[in-house]
Design a protein around this motif. Structure first.
Motif, PDB file in Angstrom:
ATOM      1  N   GLY A 157      -1.381  15.551   4.229  1.00 21.53           N
ATOM      2  CA  GLY A 157      -2.121  14.438   3.637  1.00 21.53           C
ATOM      3  C   GLY A 157      -1.306  13.152   3.692  1.00 21.53           C
ATOM      4  O   GLY A 157      -1.802  12.086   4.031  1.00 21.53           O
ATOM      5  N   ARG A 158      -0.008  13.299   3.369  1.00 24.48           N
ATOM      6  CA  ARG A 158       0.898  12.132   3.417  1.00 24.48           C
ATOM      7  C   ARG A 158       0.986  11.595   4.842  1.00 24.48           C
ATOM      8  O   ARG A 158       0.918  10.404   5.089  1.00 24.48           O
ATOM      9  CB  ARG A 158       2.295  12.572   2.945  1.00 24.48           C
ATOM     10  N   MET A 159       1.090  12.545   5.768  1.00 25.32           N
ATOM     11  CA  MET A 159       1.192  12.160   7.179  1.00 25.32           C
ATOM     12  C   MET A 159      -0.063  11.385   7.613  1.00 25.32           C
ATOM     13  O   MET A 159       0.028  10.338   8.255  1.00 25.32           O
ATOM     14  CB  MET A 159       1.353  13.434   8.030  1.00 25.32           C
ATOM     15  N   LEU A 160      -1.226  11.905   7.236  1.00 20.41           N
ATOM     16  CA  LEU A 160      -2.474  11.241   7.636  1.00 20.41           C
ATOM     17  C   LEU A 160      -2.572   9.835   7.058  1.00 20.41           C
ATOM     18  O   LEU A 160      -3.017   8.908   7.726  1.00 20.41           O
ATOM     19  CB  LEU A 160      -3.689  12.075   7.196  1.00 20.41           C
ATOM     20  N   LYS A 161      -2.126   9.727   5.808  1.00 21.24           N
ATOM     21  CA  LYS A 161      -2.166   8.396   5.165  1.00 21.24           C
ATOM     22  C   LYS A 161      -1.295   7.414   5.927  1.00 21.24           C
ATOM     23  O   LYS A 161      -1.665   6.272   6.171  1.00 21.24           O
ATOM     24  CB  LYS A 161      -1.634   8.501   3.720  1.00 21.24           C
ATOM     25  N   GLU A 162      -0.116   7.909   6.293  1.00 22.72           N
ATOM     26  CA  GLU A 162       0.826   7.033   6.970  1.00 22.72           C
ATOM     27  C   GLU A 162       0.340   6.545   8.327  1.00 22.72           C
ATOM     28  O   GLU A 162       0.640   5.423   8.731  1.00 22.72           O
ATOM     29  CB  GLU A 162       2.176   7.741   7.136  1.00 22.72           C
ATOM     30  N   ILE A 163      -0.408   7.380   9.016  1.00 21.00           N
ATOM     31  CA  ILE A 163      -0.810   6.973  10.372  1.00 21.00           C
ATOM     32  C   ILE A 163      -2.217   6.372  10.420  1.00 21.00           C
ATOM     33  O   ILE A 163      -2.666   5.943  11.471  1.00 21.00           O
ATOM     34  CB  ILE A 163      -0.730   8.151  11.373  1.00 21.00           C
ATOM     35  N   GLU A 164      -2.866   6.349   9.260  1.00 22.23           N
ATOM     36  CA  GLU A 164      -4.214   5.794   9.219  1.00 22.23           C
ATOM     37  C   GLU A 164      -4.231   4.366   9.768  1.00 22.23           C
ATOM     38  O   GLU A 164      -3.389   3.545   9.387  1.00 22.23           O
ATOM     39  CB  GLU A 164      -4.716   5.788   7.775  1.00 22.23           C
ATOM     40  N   ASN A 165      -5.182   4.100  10.667  1.00 22.31           N
ATOM     41  CA  ASN A 165      -5.314   2.774  11.282  1.00 22.31           C
ATOM     42  C   ASN A 165      -4.050   2.270  11.983  1.00 22.31           C
ATOM     43  O   ASN A 165      -3.790   1.075  12.029  1.00 22.31           O
ATOM     44  CB  ASN A 165      -5.778   1.738  10.248  1.00 22.31           C
ATOM     45  N   THR A 166      -3.224   3.169  12.454  1.00 21.19           N
ATOM     46  CA  THR A 166      -2.099   2.774  13.314  1.00 21.19           C
ATOM     47  C   THR A 166      -2.374   3.389  14.690  1.00 21.19           C
ATOM     48  O   THR A 166      -3.339   4.122  14.849  1.00 21.19           O
ATOM     49  CB  THR A 166      -0.758   3.360  12.811  1.00 21.19           C
ATOM     50  N   SER A 167      -1.505   3.105  15.632  1.00 19.02           N
ATOM     51  CA  SER A 167      -1.735   3.703  16.947  1.00 19.02           C
ATOM     52  C   SER A 167      -1.101   5.096  17.025  1.00 19.02           C
ATOM     53  O   SER A 167      -1.203   5.788  18.022  1.00 19.02           O
ATOM     54  CB  SER A 167      -1.190   2.793  18.036  1.00 19.02           C
ATOM     55  N   TYR A 168      -0.433   5.483  15.949  1.00 16.33           N
ATOM     56  CA  TYR A 168       0.144   6.835  15.873  1.00 16.33           C
ATOM     57  C   TYR A 168      -0.974   7.864  15.871  1.00 16.33           C
ATOM     58  O   TYR A 168      -2.022   7.645  15.280  1.00 16.33           O
ATOM     59  CB  TYR A 168       0.907   6.993  14.564  1.00 16.33           C
ATOM     60  N   THR A 169      -0.742   8.977  16.468  1.00 13.88           N
ATOM     61  CA  THR A 169      -1.792  10.004  16.457  1.00 13.88           C
ATOM     62  C   THR A 169      -1.283  11.245  15.740  1.00 13.88           C
ATOM     63  O   THR A 169      -0.072  11.373  15.501  1.00 13.88           O
ATOM     64  CB  THR A 169      -2.163  10.409  17.880  1.00 13.88           C
TER      65      THR A 169
END
Ligand SMILES: [Fe+2]
Ligand SMILES: [Fe+2]
Length: 295
Positions: A157-169
């Motif tokens: 969940g933390r990971m998803l939050k961090e990459i939300e709306n970034t170019s990270y996948t």
């Protein structure tokens, strides 16, 4: 990285299981070697499985004019491939039913079924021998995400939050957060469930179809269907458009090389031809979703 994936499984005691008889039925249906009578007997040895087969054959998904009450008639009516797909999909969904996730499970299933439906269409266009198999493998390609999402819920969940709306996948972020990816974890799960080798291969290599050893054409089909759904933002729960290292160009050249039908167009045009099926695909996805989650 594979070692890290295996480590994650070590201490888990409530891993969803698929009954051995189900894996056996799927393997037999996959090989097309057995007679309907033999497979029906095997299915009947598990009452839950038998009931599911009969319920699905009578569902709106496969609407029949008269009610089908025997497993053998269900097999003859649907064909081996559809029964195989339906069984595996329903056990997969049920295995993770009610297990909380840090992402929207409905969107996850919609993505999975969309990739399945698009894979089936790509498979038909390249005259792949078993378009239903392409659909099934499309449905299960991301099973590793469900595992990571549930068993490593807070961190995922933390990971998803961090990459939300970034170019990270997710693929890239998983490597950093967990030292492994949903592809490797999915492979462990598929092996644990005794999935046929070709399913394991696609799950493990759907972001790198050039690494596929069992059935590179099938892996390329799934990989392009996944790319199509992500780039068209179909049920994209993670707000991502592409995956680094996910090389659709590689999948495309494998597809062109191994296709049984000539492909004259470029990738963009080939994929844009799928757009006209969009409404039909979303109706199909809704129907599969409603049928499978009601079992
Ligand atoms: Fe994936
Ligand atoms: Fe995917």
């Amino acid at each position: 990285m594979m070692l890290n994936a295996r480590k994650l499984f070590k201490d888990i005691s409530d891993l969803p299981t698929i009954p051995a008889v189900v894996s056996k039925v799927v393997a037999q249906l996959d090989r097309h070697e057995s007679e309907p009578d033999q497979i029906a007997d095997l299915i009947l040895s598990d009452q839950v499985l038998a009931a599911r087969v009969v319920r699905v054959v009578n569902s709106p998904l496969y609407r029949t004019s008269t009610e089908i009450t025997s497993v053998k008639r269900a097999l003859l009516h649907l064909g081996f491939n559809k029964v195989r797909d339906m069984i595996l999909t329903s056990y997969f969904i049920n295995g993770f039913e009610g297990k909380s996730q840090p992402f929207d499970m409905k969107l996850f299933w919609m993505h999975s079924f969309s990739v399945g439906a698009i894979s089936r269409r790509i498979a038909a266009r390249v005259r792949y021998a078993d378009a239903e198999k392409a659909c099934l493998v499309g449905i299960i390609h991301d099973i590793g995400k469900v595992f990571l999402g549930h068993y490593c819920k807070d961190e995922y969940g933390r990971m998803l939050k961090e990459i939300e709306n970034t170019s990270y996948t997710t693929y890239e972020a998983e490597r950093e957060f967990f030292g492994t990816t949903h592809c490797e974890v999915g492979l462990c799960l598929a092996q644990r469930w005794n999935f046929p080798a070709v399913y394991c291969d696609v799950i493990s290599n759907h972001h790198f179809s050039e690494r596929a050893t069992e059935d590179p054409l099938l892996t390329a089909i799934i990989s392009l269907a996944d790319f199509y759904c992500l780039s068209h933002n179909i049920a994209n729960s993670l707000a991502q458009a592409a995956v680094p290292g996910f090389s659709e160009e590689n999948s495309w050249s494998i597809l062109k090389q191994l296709s049984k039908a000539p492909i004259a167009s470029g990738l963009e045009h080939f994929l844009s031809e799928l757009d006209s099926d969009y409404e039909e695909v979303s109706r199909e996805v809704d129907l599969i979703f409603n049928t499978m989650t009601a079992l």
